[in-house]
Design an enzyme around this catalytic site. Structure first.
Site, mmCIF file in Angstrom:
data_model
loop_
_atom_site.group_PDB
_atom_site.id
_atom_site.type_symbol
_atom_site.label_atom_id
_atom_site.label_comp_id
_atom_site.label_asym_id
_atom_site.label_seq_id
_atom_site.Cartn_x
_atom_site.Cartn_y
_atom_site.Cartn_z
ATOM 1 N N HIS A 1 -6.585 -5.974 -1.564
ATOM 2 C CA HIS A 1 -5.571 -4.928 -1.458
ATOM 3 C C HIS A 1 -4.317 -5.507 -0.815
ATOM 4 O O HIS A 1 -4.129 -5.458 0.394
ATOM 5 C CB HIS A 1 -6.109 -3.754 -0.638
ATOM 6 C CG HIS A 1 -5.158 -2.586 -0.558
ATOM 7 N ND1 HIS A 1 -4.716 -1.901 -1.675
ATOM 8 C CD2 HIS A 1 -4.566 -1.985 0.509
ATOM 9 C CE1 HIS A 1 -3.909 -0.921 -1.293
ATOM 10 N NE2 HIS A 1 -3.797 -0.953 0.028
ATOM 11 N N SER B 1 0.840 -1.196 0.000
ATOM 12 C CA SER B 1 0.000 0.000 0.000
ATOM 13 C C SER B 1 0.878 1.250 0.000
ATOM 14 O O SER B 1 1.712 1.403 -0.880
ATOM 15 C CB SER B 1 -0.961 -0.048 1.194
ATOM 16 O OG SER B 1 -1.969 0.934 1.069
ATOM 17 N N ASP C 1 -8.092 -3.100 -7.375
ATOM 18 C CA ASP C 1 -7.605 -2.886 -6.012
ATOM 19 C C ASP C 1 -8.718 -2.335 -5.113
ATOM 20 O O ASP C 1 -9.307 -1.296 -5.392
ATOM 21 C CB ASP C 1 -6.427 -1.915 -6.047
ATOM 22 C CG ASP C 1 -5.789 -1.728 -4.695
ATOM 23 O OD1 ASP C 1 -6.380 -1.007 -3.871
ATOM 24 O OD2 ASP C 1 -4.713 -2.307 -4.450
#
Length: 389
Positions: A336, A173, A269
């Protein structure tokens, strides 16, 4: 049941138990970093967790950077400074779980299990790019992400990384974005003859518009770069030809990253769908709430919108300059990241491309055993996908 069958069953049970065993690693608070102003948002020293390598992995290092978004306003950063994402004093308990790419069990992490494995805590809110000398007089906030990165890497060098033969910088991330933005800096700290590469997980954020047509993520990045003074710590080859905040987007900056890079991402995502495409303020009736939890909850019109986002993601991704040295693992999972999860990284249920798990694909690419430039079909949630929400 025969004795032989009983032993086989027992062995299988023990293997499962051992594979699921958690590895807990103590925190290292880098108090010495405060002398050079390398501090979290609240002024506390930065922190990381280190599990030492052994055997053939003694001179190999893998560094992972935590994710956690960004803060783009004084009030936002002030709130963040009172949390685990802005202060090492809030990082409790002092142990964290190492799994996936950080585990020390070869059944979970077959190629990197005995390396020196490090998890860097994220407490600056700028993907480790900020560096402002002045301290905010009212909130006493420090914007020093770039200094934190440098201080931690220097400390790890003193602990043996300066003689590394193999090294990987990775993150998920915002940590995946930090990996891309700091990849070349990382390589510059290692011996010239070391095999150094970077692995960015769920960090390929695209400059997409919201469902209402606004450019919220671009505006967010512009505020981050301005507040944290990030421009001077972004690749100059990128900032010299475009507005610095645009160099926060991997689509624009990856072509200038010289160190070998592997990109892991979903074209659908979940964080980007939930925050870039459909931010909460644009969904006052919460009609997207259940859809954001799992793709099966989405209506037909919502699925079409998400699928269009996936097309836009691929357009941005495939717009990168061609390279035979980069590796790609682009799934259609509605998730994610999570390379620090055994289930996502290397397990019977892991996402697969060409029948390879992410762990196998990354290792093949890292050790030059095979190229890996593949992505799967453009519809959400293949049979081996699972949600990380």
């Amino acid at each position: 049941m025969t004795a032989t069958k009983y032993l086989l069953v027992l062995l299988a049970m023990l293997t499962t138990i051992m594979a699921q065993k958690e590895l807990m690693v103590n925190i290292t608070i880098l108090h010495s970093a405060t002398a050079e102003g390398a501090v979290c948002l609240d002024g506390s020293p930065p922190a990381y967790h280190l599990d030492r390598g052994y055997g053939t992995g003694l001179r190999s290092w893998i560094i992972t950077i935590d994710g956690g978004g960004w803060c783009s306003s004084i009030s936002d950063c002030h709130n963040r400074s009172n949390s685990v994402l802005g202060s090492s004093t809030k990082m409790l308990p002092p142990q964290v779980r190492f799994s996936g790419i950080l585990h020390n069990d070869l059944r979970i992490n077959p190629d990197f299990y005995n390396w020196n494995r490090v998890r860097v805590r994220y407490c600056d809110g700028s993907s480790f790019t900020g560096d402002v000398d002045d301290v905010d007089p009212d909130t006493k906030l420090y914007y020093r992400g770039a200094r934190i990165f440098r201080a931690i890497m220097n400390d790890l060098s003193r602990k043996g990384m300066q003689t590394a033969e193999n090294a990987i910088l990775s993150g998920t991330s915002a940590g995946g974005l930090a990996t891309i933005l700091n990849c070349d800096k990382f390589k510059s700290l290692l011996p010239d003859d070391a095999r150094v590469k970077c692995v960015a997980d769920a960090g390929f954020f695209i400059n997409a518009k919201t469902i209402s047509g606004t450019s919220d993520i671009q505006d967010e990045y512009k505020r981050v770069v301005t507040l944290h003074g990030s421009a001077k710590n972004l690749p100059p080859s990128c900032t010299s030809i475009m507005e610095p905040s645009l160099c926060f987007f991997p689509r624009n900056v990856v072509p200038y990253v010289q160190t070998l890079l592997f990109i892991i991402n979903s074209q659908y995502d979940l964080w980007q769908v939930s925050n870039i495409l459909v931010p909460e303020y644009l969904d006052p009736q919460r009609v997207w709430k259940n859809c954001k939890v799992h793709i099966s909850n989405c209506t037909l019109s919502q699925r079409i919108i998400i699928q269009d986002f996936g097309v836009e993601f691929l357009k941005a991704f495939l717009g990168l300059t061609p390279s035979f040295t980069r590796g790609y693992f682009i799934t259609s999972c509605y998730s994610h990241g999570q390379i620090q999860s055994a289930r996502y990284w290397f397990s019977a249920n892991s996402p697969r491309l060409l029948n390879k798990t992410i762990a196998e694909a990354v290792a093949d690419w890292y050790f030059d055993r095979a190229e890996f430039h593949q992505y799967i079909d453009p519809y959400p949630c293949g049979r081996d996908c699972w949600s990380t929400s």
